[in-house]
Design a protein around this motif. Structure first.
Motif, PDB file in Angstrom:
ATOM      1  N   ASP A 204       0.808  -1.219   0.000  1.00 37.71           N
ATOM      2  CA  ASP A 204       0.000   0.000   0.000  1.00 37.71           C
ATOM      3  C   ASP A 204       0.841   1.270   0.000  1.00 37.71           C
ATOM      4  O   ASP A 204       0.320   2.372  -0.162  1.00 37.71           O
ATOM      5  N   TYR A 205       2.156   1.136   0.208  1.00 40.75           N
ATOM      6  CA  TYR A 205       3.056   2.286   0.197  1.00 40.75           C
ATOM      7  C   TYR A 205       3.635   2.584  -1.192  1.00 40.75           C
ATOM      8  O   TYR A 205       4.424   3.519  -1.339  1.00 40.75           O
ATOM      9  N   LYS A 206       3.276   1.814  -2.200  1.00 36.42           N
ATOM     10  CA  LYS A 206       3.947   1.954  -3.501  1.00 36.42           C
ATOM     11  C   LYS A 206       3.784   3.346  -4.105  1.00 36.42           C
ATOM     12  O   LYS A 206       4.724   3.907  -4.677  1.00 36.42           O
ATOM     13  N   ILE A 207       2.594   3.917  -4.006  1.00 35.72           N
ATOM     14  CA  ILE A 207       2.371   5.233  -4.615  1.00 35.72           C
ATOM     15  C   ILE A 207       3.132   6.313  -3.861  1.00 35.72           C
ATOM     16  O   ILE A 207       3.798   7.164  -4.475  1.00 35.72           O
ATOM     17  N   SER A 208       3.072   6.311  -2.530  1.00 32.35           N
ATOM     18  CA  SER A 208       3.786   7.344  -1.765  1.00 32.35           C
ATOM     19  C   SER A 208       5.296   7.198  -1.933  1.00 32.35           C
ATOM     20  O   SER A 208       6.020   8.194  -2.012  1.00 32.35           O
TER      21      SER A 208
END
Length: 306
Positions: A204-208
């Motif tokens: 879930d951290y890929k975009i940030s």
């Protein structure tokens, strides 16, 4: 594909980031949307950043290098294997906490973001866990990207709401038409929510993480600051590159803290040790507090049940 279509595709990606690769996310941001908005803010000289490291049992850290960004190649290769909110696997970054008026002790933000006791609900710790806090003084001002557009943070933190208004004014000075202005604001709100969301998987951290790495390509950007999820957005986190730490930060003090928790109640107490004057060329000169330290389990429980 224009940037508006690319943005819609990014929103779709965000619904199930385990199904797409980091490279796909990064490429969509960098080559699909291309010119991503990067709101800049100054971090002032003489401000402080607090950083926390968990101790292994009662063992004290020996040198300040163990409290800064990770330098051990074995740890980088074999243990730094997951995405973080602003880093990829094996990518070294310096995470810390800035002072805000809503949390008078920024170490509370740093502990809340670091301690698994706070990150995983349902864990009690009556015996306490030992952490070491180091304080780093900023030697000269520098620029970071300010992530202040999340609705969650805007509703909880008036300082962030003020920063949001300041960033809007800066955007308005560019005389963008309505379509462009709406795109900029919608994109920044989306990115801010990626930094603010509570995650169920490191994917879930890929975009940030991708946004951080693209923003760092800007020659003036030294890091990212964003609201602390673990403090319900009252605190503010900062993430810096190792190069920025070496150039702008000076470690000045460190101390141990003990974290206790029972149910929804928690207590953070002073540990036995502190160092008031760090010399980067020497081992940490640990001293012991003269005053009594809270160690009695019954006293801890009494505090937690107040």
């Amino acid at each position: 594909m224009d940037k508006f279509e690319a943005f819609e595709k990014l929103k779709e990606y965000s619904k199930n980031l385990s199904a797409v690769s980091y490279e796909e996310v990064y490429d969509l941001l960098k080559n699909g949307i291309k010119y991503i908005p990067i709101p800049l803010a100054k971090v002032k000289k003489k401000a402080y950043i607090d950083r926390v490291r968990p101790n292994k049992g009662e063992t004290l850290f020996k040198h300040i290098d163990e409290l800064g960004y990770i330098k051990d190649k074995n740890i980088i290769e074999n243990h730094l294997t997951s995405f973080g909110r602003a880093n990829c696997p094996h990518q070294v970054m310096f995470y810390g906490a800035l002072e805000t008026s809503l949390i008078d002790k920024q170490r509370l933000t740093a502990i809340a973001e670091t301690s698994h006791i706070f990150r995983k609900p349902g864990i009690d710790c009556i015996d306490g866990e030992l952490y070491t806090i180091s304080r780093w003084e900023i030697q000269d001002e520098f620029l970071v990207v300010e992530i202040v557009f999340s609705e969650y943070a805007l509703n909880n933190n008036p300082e962030i709401a003020q920063s949001f208004e300041n960033q809007k004014k800066l955007l308005q000075e560019h005389n963008l038409d309505k379509k462009e202005m709406d795109f900029h604001l919608d994109f920044l709100k989306f990115i801010s929510e990626e930094f603010s969301k509570k995650v169920s998987s490191n994917d879930d951290y890929k975009i940030s993480a991708a946004y951080t790495n693209i923003a760092l390509l800007h020659p003036d950007v030294n890091g990212i600051c964003y609201p602390s999820v673990q403090t319900e957005y009252f605190g503010v986190n900062i993430v810096l590159t190792p190069e920025t730490v070496d150039k702008y930060l000076k470690p000045i003090i460190c101390s141990t803290q003990i974290v206790y928790k029972k149910g929804l109640k928690s207590l953070i107490a002073n540990g036995k040790n502190y160092c008031k004057d760090i010399d980067i060329n020497k081992d940490i000169d640990w001293k012991e507090h003269d005053k009594s330290i809270l160690t009695d389990k019954n006293q801890v429980i009494t505090h937690l049940e107040k």
